[in-house]
Design a protein around this motif. Structure first.
Motif, PDB file in Angstrom:
ATOM      1  N   TRP A 180      39.956  49.812  47.034  1.00  0.00           N
ATOM      2  CA  TRP A 180      38.774  49.400  47.536  1.00  0.00           C
ATOM      3  C   TRP A 180      37.957  48.333  46.660  1.00  0.00           C
ATOM      4  CZ3 TRP A 180      34.870  53.255  47.866  1.00  0.00           C
ATOM      5  CH2 TRP A 180      35.160  53.991  47.932  1.00  0.00           C
ATOM      6  N   GLY A 181      38.855  47.348  46.063  1.00  0.00           N
ATOM      7  CA  GLY A 181      38.622  45.735  45.878  1.00  0.00           C
ATOM      8  C   GLY A 181      38.788  44.583  47.662  1.00  0.00           C
ATOM      9  N   LEU A 182      39.558  45.204  48.293  1.00  0.00           N
ATOM     10  CA  LEU A 182      39.213  44.359  49.656  1.00  0.00           C
ATOM     11  C   LEU A 182      37.495  45.150  50.010  1.00  0.00           C
ATOM     12  CD1 LEU A 182      43.317  45.439  50.496  1.00  0.00           C
ATOM     13  CD2 LEU A 182      42.109  43.092  50.239  1.00  0.00           C
ATOM     14  N   LEU A 183      37.939  46.643  49.788  1.00  0.00           N
ATOM     15  CA  LEU A 183      36.567  47.355  50.812  1.00  0.00           C
ATOM     16  C   LEU A 183      35.365  46.338  50.044  1.00  0.00           C
ATOM     17  CD1 LEU A 183      37.254  50.237  50.964  1.00  0.00           C
ATOM     18  CD2 LEU A 183      36.857  49.346  53.077  1.00  0.00           C
ATOM     19  N   GLY A 184      35.447  46.101  49.108  1.00  0.00           N
ATOM     20  CA  GLY A 184      34.290  45.049  47.698  1.00  0.00           C
ATOM     21  C   GLY A 184      34.384  44.086  48.336  1.00  0.00           C
ATOM     22  N   ALA A 185      35.156  43.363  48.346  1.00  0.00           N
ATOM     23  CA  ALA A 185      35.049  42.060  48.908  1.00  0.00           C
ATOM     24  C   ALA A 185      34.926  41.504  50.433  1.00  0.00           C
ATOM     25  CB  ALA A 185      37.535  40.811  48.640  1.00  0.00           C
ATOM     26  N   TRP A 219      35.628  21.837  48.735  1.00  0.00           N
ATOM     27  CA  TRP A 219      36.401  21.785  47.337  1.00  0.00           C
ATOM     28  C   TRP A 219      35.453  22.439  46.684  1.00  0.00           C
ATOM     29  CZ3 TRP A 219      35.144  18.708  43.372  1.00  0.00           C
ATOM     30  CH2 TRP A 219      34.572  17.643  43.685  1.00  0.00           C
ATOM     31  N   ARG A 220      34.294  21.676  46.472  1.00  0.00           N
ATOM     32  CA  ARG A 220      33.492  22.207  45.428  1.00  0.00           C
ATOM     33  C   ARG A 220      32.772  23.996  45.273  1.00  0.00           C
ATOM     34  NH1 ARG A 220      31.454  16.946  46.999  1.00  0.00           N
ATOM     35  NH2 ARG A 220      30.920  15.649  45.879  1.00  0.00           N
ATOM     36  N   SER A 221      32.641  24.782  46.694  1.00  0.00           N
ATOM     37  CA  SER A 221      32.200  25.997  46.260  1.00  0.00           C
ATOM     38  C   SER A 221      33.800  26.947  46.660  1.00  0.00           C
ATOM     39  CB  SER A 221      31.588  26.026  47.462  1.00  0.00           C
ATOM     40  OG  SER A 221      32.108  25.733  49.239  1.00  0.00           O
ATOM     41  N   CYS A 222      35.225  26.412  47.342  1.00  0.00           N
ATOM     42  CA  CYS A 222      35.693  26.913  47.554  1.00  0.00           C
ATOM     43  C   CYS A 222      35.951  28.113  45.911  1.00  0.00           C
ATOM     44  CB  CYS A 222      37.053  26.705  48.055  1.00  0.00           C
ATOM     45  SG  CYS A 222      38.650  27.559  48.253  1.00  0.00           S
ATOM     46  N   PRO A 223      36.945  27.378  44.964  1.00  0.00           N
ATOM     47  CA  PRO A 223      37.025  28.160  43.651  1.00  0.00           C
ATOM     48  C   PRO A 223      35.924  29.137  43.756  1.00  0.00           C
ATOM     49  CG  PRO A 223      37.872  26.379  43.880  1.00  0.00           C
ATOM     50  CD  PRO A 223      36.916  25.821  45.207  1.00  0.00           C
ATOM     51  N   LEU A 224      35.102  29.012  43.599  1.00  0.00           N
ATOM     52  CA  LEU A 224      33.709  29.871  42.844  1.00  0.00           C
ATOM     53  C   LEU A 224      33.663  31.054  44.177  1.00  0.00           C
ATOM     54  CD1 LEU A 224      31.289  26.911  41.536  1.00  0.00           C
ATOM     55  CD2 LEU A 224      32.775  28.666  40.404  1.00  0.00           C
ATOM     56  N   LEU A 225      34.056  30.728  45.081  1.00  0.00           N
ATOM     57  CA  LEU A 225      33.868  31.827  46.718  1.00  0.00           C
ATOM     58  C   LEU A 225      34.556  32.862  46.256  1.00  0.00           C
ATOM     59  CD1 LEU A 225      32.238  30.413  49.256  1.00  0.00           C
ATOM     60  CD2 LEU A 225      30.710  32.075  47.793  1.00  0.00           C
ATOM     61  N   ILE A 226      36.017  32.152  45.881  1.00  0.00           N
ATOM     62  CA  ILE A 226      36.804  32.988  45.734  1.00  0.00           C
ATOM     63  C   ILE A 226      36.875  34.375  44.854  1.00  0.00           C
ATOM     64  CG2 ILE A 226      39.744  33.273  45.444  1.00  0.00           C
ATOM     65  CD1 ILE A 226      39.642  30.850  46.905  1.00  0.00           C
ATOM     66  N   ALA A 227      36.246  32.958  43.230  1.00  0.00           N
ATOM     67  CA  ALA A 227      36.511  34.005  42.334  1.00  0.00           C
ATOM     68  C   ALA A 227      34.967  34.779  42.435  1.00  0.00           C
ATOM     69  CB  ALA A 227      35.716  33.232  40.832  1.00  0.00           C
ATOM     70  N   ALA A 228      34.454  35.108  43.261  1.00  0.00           N
ATOM     71  CA  ALA A 228      32.855  35.843  43.262  1.00  0.00           C
ATOM     72  C   ALA A 228      33.412  37.279  44.597  1.00  0.00           C
ATOM     73  CB  ALA A 228      32.064  34.869  43.830  1.00  0.00           C
ATOM     74  N   MET A 229      33.781  36.670  45.262  1.00  0.00           N
ATOM     75  CA  MET A 229      34.983  38.031  46.123  1.00  0.00           C
ATOM     76  C   MET A 229      35.983  38.824  44.747  1.00  0.00           C
ATOM     77  SD  MET A 229      33.841  37.194  48.739  1.00  0.00           S
ATOM     78  CE  MET A 229      32.004  36.352  48.252  1.00  0.00           C
ATOM     79  N   SER A 230      36.675  38.229  44.436  1.00  0.00           N
ATOM     80  CA  SER A 230      37.354  38.938  42.647  1.00  0.00           C
ATOM     81  C   SER A 230      36.149  39.675  42.866  1.00  0.00           C
ATOM     82  CB  SER A 230      37.987  38.200  42.319  1.00  0.00           C
ATOM     83  OG  SER A 230      37.570  37.547  41.159  1.00  0.00           O
ATOM     84  N   VAL A 231      35.471  40.154  42.400  1.00  0.00           N
ATOM     85  CA  VAL A 231      34.631  41.034  41.402  1.00  0.00           C
ATOM     86  C   VAL A 231      34.929  42.444  41.746  1.00  0.00           C
ATOM     87  CG1 VAL A 231      32.548  41.543  40.287  1.00  0.00           C
ATOM     88  CG2 VAL A 231      33.317  39.118  40.404  1.00  0.00           C
ATOM     89  N   PRO A 232      34.787  42.996  42.900  1.00  0.00           N
ATOM     90  CA  PRO A 232      35.101  44.342  42.667  1.00  0.00           C
ATOM     91  C   PRO A 232      36.184  44.526  42.531  1.00  0.00           C
ATOM     92  CG  PRO A 232      33.517  42.999  44.485  1.00  0.00           C
ATOM     93  CD  PRO A 232      34.527  42.317  43.939  1.00  0.00           C
ATOM     94  N   ALA A 233      36.985  43.843  42.829  1.00  0.00           N
ATOM     95  CA  ALA A 233      39.001  44.624  42.461  1.00  0.00           C
ATOM     96  C   ALA A 233      39.390  44.022  41.313  1.00  0.00           C
ATOM     97  CB  ALA A 233      39.433  43.024  43.624  1.00  0.00           C
ATOM     98  N   PHE A 234      38.611  43.141  40.716  1.00  0.00           N
ATOM     99  CA  PHE A 234      38.241  43.478  39.020  1.00  0.00           C
ATOM    100  C   PHE A 234      38.616  44.220  38.474  1.00  0.00           C
ATOM    101  CE2 PHE A 234      36.683  41.511  35.125  1.00  0.00           C
ATOM    102  CZ  PHE A 234      38.347  41.605  34.877  1.00  0.00           C
ATOM    103  N   PHE A 235      36.925  45.209  38.705  1.00  0.00           N
ATOM    104  CA  PHE A 235      36.472  46.256  38.284  1.00  0.00           C
ATOM    105  C   PHE A 235      37.283  47.155  38.764  1.00  0.00           C
ATOM    106  CE2 PHE A 235      32.859  43.839  37.080  1.00  0.00           C
ATOM    107  CZ  PHE A 235      32.713  43.869  35.752  1.00  0.00           C
ATOM    108  N   ALA A 236      37.469  47.420  40.168  1.00  0.00           N
ATOM    109  CA  ALA A 236      38.526  48.767  40.435  1.00  0.00           C
ATOM    110  C   ALA A 236      39.809  48.157  39.743  1.00  0.00           C
ATOM    111  CB  ALA A 236      38.869  47.966  41.347  1.00  0.00           C
TER     112      ALA A 236
END
Length: 213
Positions: free
Chosen positions: A32-37, A127-144
């Motif tokens: 589910w985390g992969l699908l959400g991301a 470099w400015r956007s990369c860490p924040l975008l990774i963190a954003a992509m992680s949200v579905p996996a976090f709750f799963a």
């Protein structure tokens, strides 16, 4: 729940847990985390336009191997932290190995590069956007991942929350890597790692509240 309360509960009657329950829950959560991301990436970013050409570049596969190894470390961490008293040594080693190898490769790249090229290797263009975008992509996996852990028996709740954040951050990094065009080892060893550490820190803060029995 205190350790003595946990022991009393286990001794007085909660039924046996299926031996594969832990693995099954985390496989479901990872799926589910992969699908959400992937859905978030498709909606917000899209796959990199030159993917067909990128797969011919060795560093593309180094990047995928790096984030996949981090994801494996995250899976080991949450599986250990979902059981009372389990050792974290294997998880720590599994996390340290890909990070140290990437840092070694980054050091070699920086050493061999001209002084004028080193900033480009480290910062790339995103470099400015990369860490924040990774963190954003992680949200579905976090709750799963939190769902998977709440059905098990985490007792070290702050560490368990950090583990959930680590696992979800690595899933976010894996999916984001299919959009990102950066392939320098100094970039990957710095900004990808920071992107994974953001949800790890958030998980450590929220773990005692969200994983409380």
């Amino acid at each position: 729940m205190k350790t003595d309360e946990l022991v009393t509960m286990l001794a007085t009657g909660a039924g046996a847990v299926e031996s594969n329950a832990l693995t099954r829950r985390f496989v479901i959560a990872t799926g589910w985390g992969l699908l959400g991301a992937a859905a978030l990436m498709a909606l917000l970013l899209g796959v990199r336009h030159d993917l067909a050409q990128a797969v011919a570049h060795p560093m593309f596969w180094v990047k995928l191997t790096y984030v996949a190894a981090l994801a494996l470390a995250g899976f080991i961490a949450v599986s250990r932290l979902s059981r009372p008293g389990a050792s974290l040594l294997v998880a720590a080693v599994a996390l340290a190995v890909p990070v140290l190898l990437m840092w070694a490769l980054a050091g070699a790249e920086l050493t061999q590069a001209n002084a004028t090229e080193r900033n480009a290797l480290l910062y790339g263009q995103t470099w400015r956007s990369c860490p924040l975008l990774i963190a954003a992509m992680s949200v579905p996996a976090f709750f799963a991942t939190l769902w998977a852990m709440t059905g098990l028996a985490p007792t070290r709740l702050r560490l368990a929350g950090a583990g959930a954040g680590l696992a979800s951050g690595t899933i976010g990094a894996f999916v984001y890597s299919l959009h990102c065009t950066e392939m320098g080892a100094p970039f990957l060893g710095s900004w990808y790692l920071l992107g994974v550490l953001i949800p790890t820190a958030v998980g450590a803060l929220l773990g005692p509240r969200l994983l409380r029995w």
